[in-house]
Design a protein around this motif. Structure first.
Motif: not given
Ligand SMILES: Nc1ncnc2c1ncn2[C@@H]1O[C@H](COP(=O)(O)OP(=O)(O)OP(=O)(O)O)[C@@H](O)[C@H]1O
Ligand SMILES: [Mg+2]
Length: 254
Positions: A139-145, A155-162, A166-176
């Protein structure tokens, strides 16, 4: 135009909820803000409303179950509205259509009818790469981590960005990615400073200039609710003021 921003990291206790709550409070001074609590712990619900999560009958779970968002909005002040959460959210997968590709779009869909009323919609994500997180990112246009200056945080940061990719590719091309917000555990510790420097070297200007330091007054806000009535409150919130200014610039220019 409405911007939807989520605050996430699967690691617990890194300041996601505090950041979402304070950002909402500061933005709502001039803008219309809706906050959606997507964590069954209901910490954001408590922080912003001052009420126990179990006092709410109409939560984000009901909004999704009945596809009725307006009924589940609690008005906290003229410009600050909340969709609360409680333990019911753990049943969320039972009300999603498992056969549909669009299952993870459910939050985006239910926010759609109310979206244009707000300038910002902020989502507080839980500490897991769970369905709630995926729904929130979809649902997000942007995410802050967040990055806490401690050795495992990387390590957590790398997993989150990954996961975001995936979400950007599969579900939400708008996610930044709006950016990485550093939370210094101890501003006097040289280890904390060196972790911060490493993140800045690796992620460059993705990292926000603003750094949130550990302050006992910020911790108290979780109990007292967020206020800026006293000088001490305003001092405690100063770094967040800087962060919010940076965030607003980033989401407007991208
Ligand atoms: N800058 C800060 N200085 C001092 N205490 C802080 C700061 N930021 C957050 N805290 C405290 O740290 C604890 C964890 O913060 P918070 O609940 O915001 O993290 P979280 O990432 O949302 O946690 P969870 O993963 O459990 O949802 C809380 O007690 C909060 O009050
Ligand atoms: Mg939280």
């Amino acid at each position: 135009m409405t911007v939807i921003v989520s605050f996430g990291l699967q690691k617990g206790g890194v300041g996601k909820t505090t950041t979402t709550g304070i950002t909402a409070f500061l933005l709502a001074k001039t803008k219309r803000v809706l906050v959606v609590d997507l964590d069954g712990q209901g910490n954001l619900t408590r922080m912003l409303s001052g009420q126990n999560k179990n006092t709410f009958e109409n939560t984000v779970y009901e909004a999704i179950k009945y596809r009725n968002t307006e009924n589940c909005i609690t008005v906290l002040s003229e410009k600050l509205h909340l969709i609360p959460a409680n333990d019911d959210i753990s049943q969320i997968s039972t009300v999603l259509d498992i056969n549909s590709d669009k299952r993870l779009h459910v939050l985006a869909d239910i926010l759609h009818p109310v979206r244009s009323y707000y300038d910002y919609i902020l989502l507080d994500l839980p500490p897991a790469l769970s369905e709630q997180t995926l729904i929130g990112l979809t649902a997000s246009d942007y995410t802050v981590t967040m990055l806490q200056t401690e050795p495992f945080a990387y390590y957590a940061l790398e997993d989150y960005l990954e996961t975001c990719q995936v979400v950007q590719k599969k579900y939400n091309p708008n996610l930044k990615l709006a950016g990485i917000l550093s939370v210094l555990l101890n501003s006097r510790s040289s280890l904390d400073q060196s972790i911060l420097e490493r993140v800045r070297t690796d992620y460059e200007d993705i990292v926000f200039e603003s750094v949130i330091k550990r302050k006992s007054r910020l911790k108290e806000l979780a109990i007292t609710g967020i206020t800026d009535k006293t000088k001490a409150d305003r001092q405690a919130l100063q770094e967040y003021n800087d962060f919010v200014q940076e965030l607003v610039e980033r989401v407007q220019e991208k």
